[in-house]
Design a protein around this motif. Structure first.
Motif, PDB file in Angstrom:
ATOM      1  N   ALA A 301       0.836  -1.207   0.000  1.00 37.41           N
ATOM      2  CA  ALA A 301       0.000   0.000   0.000  1.00 37.41           C
ATOM      3  C   ALA A 301       0.867   1.252   0.000  1.00 37.41           C
ATOM      4  N   ARG A 302       1.934   1.242   0.773  1.00 38.73           N
ATOM      5  CA  ARG A 302       2.835   2.401   0.839  1.00 38.73           C
ATOM      6  C   ARG A 302       3.502   2.647  -0.513  1.00 38.73           C
ATOM      7  N   TRP A 303       3.908   1.578  -1.170  1.00 38.50           N
ATOM      8  CA  TRP A 303       4.555   1.675  -2.475  1.00 38.50           C
ATOM      9  C   TRP A 303       3.596   2.323  -3.493  1.00 38.50           C
ATOM     10  N   ILE A 304       2.359   1.835  -3.514  1.00 34.13           N
ATOM     11  CA  ILE A 304       1.361   2.390  -4.433  1.00 34.13           C
ATOM     12  C   ILE A 304       1.063   3.850  -4.081  1.00 34.13           C
ATOM     13  N   MET A 305       0.901   4.130  -2.795  1.00 32.04           N
ATOM     14  CA  MET A 305       0.578   5.484  -2.363  1.00 32.04           C
ATOM     15  C   MET A 305       1.693   6.473  -2.671  1.00 32.04           C
ATOM     16  N   SER A 306       2.938   6.022  -2.658  1.00 30.49           N
ATOM     17  CA  SER A 306       4.046   6.937  -2.949  1.00 30.49           C
ATOM     18  C   SER A 306       3.936   7.481  -4.366  1.00 30.49           C
ATOM     19  N   TYR A 307       3.470   6.646  -5.314  1.00 33.48           N
ATOM     20  CA  TYR A 307       3.285   7.104  -6.691  1.00 33.48           C
ATOM     21  C   TYR A 307       2.054   8.009  -6.822  1.00 33.48           C
ATOM     22  N   ILE A 308       1.028   7.731  -6.034  1.00 31.12           N
ATOM     23  CA  ILE A 308      -0.162   8.591  -6.049  1.00 31.12           C
ATOM     24  C   ILE A 308       0.196   9.983  -5.516  1.00 31.12           C
ATOM     25  N   TYR A 309       0.916  10.017  -4.411  1.00 29.64           N
ATOM     26  CA  TYR A 309       1.398  11.302  -3.878  1.00 29.64           C
ATOM     27  C   TYR A 309       2.231  12.035  -4.928  1.00 29.64           C
ATOM     28  N   LEU A 310       3.136  11.295  -5.584  1.00 26.83           N
ATOM     29  CA  LEU A 310       4.021  11.903  -6.579  1.00 26.83           C
ATOM     30  C   LEU A 310       3.222  12.478  -7.746  1.00 26.83           C
ATOM     31  N   PHE A 311       2.238  11.725  -8.229  1.00 23.36           N
ATOM     32  CA  PHE A 311       1.440  12.169  -9.374  1.00 23.36           C
ATOM     33  C   PHE A 311       0.721  13.479  -9.067  1.00 23.36           C
ATOM     34  N   GLY A 370       3.724   9.280   1.896  1.00 19.42           N
ATOM     35  CA  GLY A 370       3.829  10.667   1.486  1.00 19.42           C
ATOM     36  C   GLY A 370       5.048  11.388   2.030  1.00 19.42           C
ATOM     37  N   VAL A 371       5.754  10.793   2.996  1.00 13.66           N
ATOM     38  CA  VAL A 371       6.929  11.478   3.547  1.00 13.66           C
ATOM     39  C   VAL A 371       8.037  11.623   2.507  1.00 13.66           C
ATOM     40  N   THR A 372       8.014  10.784   1.470  1.00 10.54           N
ATOM     41  CA  THR A 372       9.066  10.879   0.455  1.00 10.54           C
ATOM     42  C   THR A 372       9.037  12.229  -0.237  1.00 10.54           C
ATOM     43  N   ILE A 373       7.858  12.645  -0.722  1.00 16.19           N
ATOM     44  CA  ILE A 373       7.783  13.972  -1.344  1.00 16.19           C
ATOM     45  C   ILE A 373       7.468  15.036  -0.296  1.00 16.19           C
ATOM     46  N   GLY A 374       7.409  14.621   0.960  1.00 21.58           N
ATOM     47  CA  GLY A 374       7.234  15.556   2.054  1.00 21.58           C
ATOM     48  C   GLY A 374       8.583  15.958   2.617  1.00 21.58           C
ATOM     49  N   CYS A 375       8.898  15.464   3.811  1.00 22.29           N
ATOM     50  CA  CYS A 375      10.113  15.917   4.493  1.00 22.29           C
ATOM     51  C   CYS A 375      11.393  15.279   3.978  1.00 22.29           C
ATOM     52  N   VAL A 376      11.331  14.093   3.360  1.00 23.40           N
ATOM     53  CA  VAL A 376      12.565  13.409   2.948  1.00 23.40           C
ATOM     54  C   VAL A 376      13.305  14.192   1.869  1.00 23.40           C
ATOM     55  N   LEU A 377      12.609  14.577   0.802  1.00 30.27           N
ATOM     56  CA  LEU A 377      13.264  15.311  -0.277  1.00 30.27           C
ATOM     57  C   LEU A 377      13.543  16.766   0.090  1.00 30.27           C
ATOM     58  N   SER A 378      12.990  17.247   1.196  1.00 33.96           N
ATOM     59  CA  SER A 378      13.321  18.588   1.666  1.00 33.96           C
ATOM     60  C   SER A 378      14.796  18.701   2.012  1.00 33.96           C
ATOM     61  N   THR A 379      15.428  17.583   2.281  1.00 33.25           N
ATOM     62  CA  THR A 379      16.863  17.579   2.565  1.00 33.25           C
ATOM     63  C   THR A 379      17.647  18.171   1.409  1.00 33.25           C
ATOM     64  N   ILE A 380      17.227  17.858   0.181  1.00 32.87           N
ATOM     65  CA  ILE A 380      17.892  18.411  -1.001  1.00 32.87           C
ATOM     66  C   ILE A 380      17.419  19.838  -1.243  1.00 32.87           C
ATOM     67  N   ASP A 381      16.140  20.126  -0.957  1.00 28.23           N
ATOM     68  CA  ASP A 381      15.594  21.465  -1.186  1.00 28.23           C
ATOM     69  C   ASP A 381      16.365  22.535  -0.427  1.00 28.23           C
ATOM     70  N   VAL A 382      16.565  22.306   0.865  1.00 26.65           N
ATOM     71  CA  VAL A 382      17.155  23.361   1.692  1.00 26.65           C
ATOM     72  C   VAL A 382      18.620  23.591   1.367  1.00 26.65           C
ATOM     73  N   SER A 383      19.297  22.568   0.792  1.00 23.23           N
ATOM     74  CA  SER A 383      20.728  22.736   0.507  1.00 23.23           C
ATOM     75  C   SER A 383      21.188  21.776  -0.585  1.00 23.23           C
ATOM     76  N   PRO A 384      20.957  22.117  -1.861  1.00 22.15           N
ATOM     77  CA  PRO A 384      21.432  21.257  -2.952  1.00 22.15           C
ATOM     78  C   PRO A 384      22.950  21.091  -2.967  1.00 22.15           C
ATOM     79  N   ASN A 385      23.694  22.146  -2.606  1.00 27.83           N
ATOM     80  CA  ASN A 385      25.152  22.095  -2.665  1.00 27.83           C
ATOM     81  C   ASN A 385      25.766  21.269  -1.544  1.00 27.83           C
TER      82      ASN A 385
END
Length: 481
Positions: A301-311, A370-385
Motif C-alpha cells: 500500500a505504501r509503495w502504491i501510495m508513494s506514486y499517487i502522492y508523486l502524481f 507521502g513522507v518521500t515527497i514531504g520531508c525526505v526530499l526537503s533535505t535536497i531542497d534546503v541545501s542542494p550544494n
C-alpha cells in the motif's frame, strides 16, 4: 546553444536519458539495501519458531529482549558513520562510496548463516553492527548523487522514483523473506539471496554509474548541457570544494525543523516496520506464512501510495496550483497525522478482529508513503550544494531514533501476546508523529537557504577568507558598478 534548444534536443533524443539510468540504479540500490536491512524482522521470527517455517533448520531460544538487541544492533553501527559518509561522498564521489558500502554489506549477509549457529545472538548482533557500518554512507551518497544528476524541475520526480525503492524493498523483505524461510532454503536462504542481489547490483553500478554528468561515458552532449545549464553551474563546479557553513546551518530554523520532523517520522515508521511481524505473530496469532503476506501488505500500500502522492504533487506544482513548499507540507501532514490516528486504533483489536487490525495497519503504513515527497526530499531542497552533508547529519539523528525504538519496545513489551503493552507503544508513536509534523508545518520549507550559496562564507566571513579571494570578491563588486 540556448537553453530552449538544449531542452528541445533532450526531449526529442533523450526521453529516457542517462539521468534516468542513474535514478534506476539508485532505485535498485535502495531495494537491495532495504531488503538486507529489513528482512531481520521476518528472519528473527523464523529463527525462533522453526515449526512455522522449515523445521529442518536450527531453532534459537532467544528472549524478547535479545531479539530487540538483534533488531536494533544494525543501527548501532549505522549511526556512527553517517556524517563521515556525507563527507566521503563530497570528497571521493558517490560511485566509489556506494560500491564499497554495498559490497561490504553483502559480505556480512553471506557469512551470517555460518556464524550465527556458532556465536548465537551475540555474533548476530555483531554482524548487524558491521552491516550498519557498511550501509551508513549510502543515503548521504544517494542524496549527493540525486543533487548532481537531477535538474531542479525534475528533482521531485527523480528523487521520489529513486526513493520508492524503500517501499519496494520493504515489500520484498517482508513477503519474499517469509516465503524463502518456509522453503527448502530455510532461514539461511534469506541471507544468501540478500547477498547475491547486492553483488549483482555492484556490478551494474560499476558499469553504468558516474559521479556527475560530465564524467559519464554514456551521456550525450545535449543531455549533459541540459542538466548542467538547468542548475546554472560553472564549468569547474564539480571540481570546486565548497566549505560547509556549519554555524549558519545549525542556527537555521528550516534545517532544525527538518531534523525534528525526520526524527519523529523515523520513530513512528521504525516502530511499525520493525514490530509488525512480532505484533501479528503475538497478538493476532498469525503463523509465519500468513504473517509474511500480511506484514508485506502495508508496504505494498505504501509503495502504491508513494506514486499517487508523486502524481498529484507534480501536477499541482506543474499547473501552478500550489508551490512546492505547500505540496511538501500537505503530503507530509497526510503521511504523519492520519497514520497517528490509525496507529492508535490498531492497538484496540485482538485476534478476534484480525481484519480490522490488518486494515488499520495497512492504512497506517500506506498513507505514510507521502513522507518521500514531504520531508525526505526537503533535505535536497534546503541545501542542494551540501545535500550529502545535510543528509549525513539528518540520518545520524534519525538512526539514533531507529536504534532506540526497538529497545523501547523491548522494555515496554515483556510478552508479545499482551495487547495492552502494544497499545502503549502505538500511542507513544502517534504522539511523536503529531508533534514532529506540527513543527514542520510551522518552520519547514522547500526553498534553498541563503547559507547554501557557494560564496556564502565569502560574503559573511570575509576576514576568514584568504587575501586573494577577498580581492577577487572586491573586483567582482567593482565590476558590477
Amino acid at each position: 546553444m540556448s537553453t530552449q534548444q538544449i531542452v528541445g534536443d533532450v526531449k526529442k533524443e533523450l526521453r529516457f536519458g542517462v539521468r534516468h539510468v542513474q535514478t534506476l540504479l539508485l532505485f535498485f540500490n535502495i531495494v537491495v539495501i532495504s531488503i538486507s536491512r529489513l528482512n531481520i524482522s521476518v528472519a528473527v521470527v523464523a529463527m525462533t519458531n522453526a515449526e512455522s517455517t522449515n523445521p529442518n533448520f536450527q531453532e534459537f531460544d532467544w528472549t524478547e529482549q535479545q531479539k530487540s538487541y538483534i533488531i536494533s544492533s544494525f543501527y548501532w553501527g549505522y549511526v556512527v558513520t553517517q556524517l563521515p559518509g556525507g563527507y566521503l561522498s563530497r570528497r571521493f564521489g558517490a560511485k566509489i562510496v556506494m560500491s564499497i558500502s554495498v559490497f561490504a554489506s553483502s559480505v556480512c549477509s553471506l557469512v551470517t548463516p555460518f556464524l550465527v549457529p556458532w556465536g548465537c545472538w551475540q555474533i548476530f548482533s555483531l554482524i548487524r553492527i558491521l552491516q550498519g557500518l557498511s550501509q551508513a554512507a549510502l543515503f548521504p551518497a544517494i542524496h549527493e548523487h540525486i543533487a548532481k544528476w537531477s535538474p531542479p524541475q525534475e528533482r521531485n520526480m527523480l528523487g521520489a522514483l529513486a526513493y520508492s525503492g524503500v517501499d519496494c524493498g520493504m515489500v520484498l523483505a517482508m513477503l519474499v523473506s517469509g516465503l524463502i524461510a518456509s522453503s527448502a532454503l530455510g532461514w539461511p536462504g534469506i541471507s544468501y539471496i540478500s547477498a547475491g542481489t547486492g553483488f549483482v547490483w555492484c556490478l551494474l553500478w560499476h558499469i553504468f554509474a558516474a559521479n556527475n554528468p560530465p564524467t559519464s561515458r554514456f551521456i550525450t552532449k545535449a543531455e549533459c548541457e541540459y542538466i548542467e545549464t538547468s542548475m546554472k553551474r560553472e564549468k569547474d563546479f564539480h571540481e570546486r570544494k565548497i566549505p560547509v557553513p556549519w554555524l549558519a546551518m545549525f542556527t537555521s530554523m528550516p534545517f532544525l525543523a527538518l531534523l525534528v520532523v525526520r526524527c519523529a517520522e523515523t520513530w513512528g515508521f521504525s516502530t511499525a516496520q520493525s514490530q509488525i511481524p512480532s505484533y501479528f505473530n503475538g497478538v493476532l496469532n498469525m503463523n509465519i506464512k500468513s504473517n509474511a503476506f500480511f506484514s508485506a501488505l502495508p508496504y505494498i500500500a505504501r509503495w502504491i501510495m508513494s506514486y499517487i502522492y508523486l502524481f498529484f504533487g507534480n501536477m499541482a506544482v506543474a499547473r501552478n496550483w500550489l508551490c512546492l513548499t505547500v505540496v511538501r507540507k500537505i503530503a507530509n501532514t497526510m503521511a504523519m497525522w492520519l497514520p497517528a490516528l490509525f496507529m492508535i486504533g490498531v492497538g484496540f483489536f485482538d485476534d478476534t478482529n484480525k481484519s480490522w487490525a490488518i486494515a488499520l495497519m495497512t492504512m497506517n503504513v500506506g498513507f505514510n508513503g507521502g513522507v518521500t515527497i514531504g520531508c525526505v526530499l526537503s533535505t535536497i531542497d534546503v541545501s542542494p550544494n551540501h545535500a550529502g552533508v545535510v543528509m549525513g547529519i539528518v540520518n545520524t539523528l534519525t538512526n539514533v531514533v531507529s536504534l532506540l525504538t526497538p529497545l523501547v519496545v523491548g522494555f515496554i513489551v515483556t510478552d508479545a501476546h499482551i495487547r495492552s503493552e502494544w497499545q502503549i507503544v502505538f500511542i507513544i508513536a502517534a504522539c511523536v508523529f503529531f508533534v514532529g509534523n506540527l513543527i514542520y508545518l510551522i518552520y519547514g520549507t522547500a526553498e534553498a537557504q541563503p547559507w547554501d550559496a557557494p560564496d556564502y562564507l565569502l560574503g559573511n566571513n570575509i576576514k576568514e577568507v584568504p587575501k586573494t579571494a577577498r580581492n577577487d570578491k572586491l573586483k567582482r563588486v567593482d565590476d558590477s558598478f
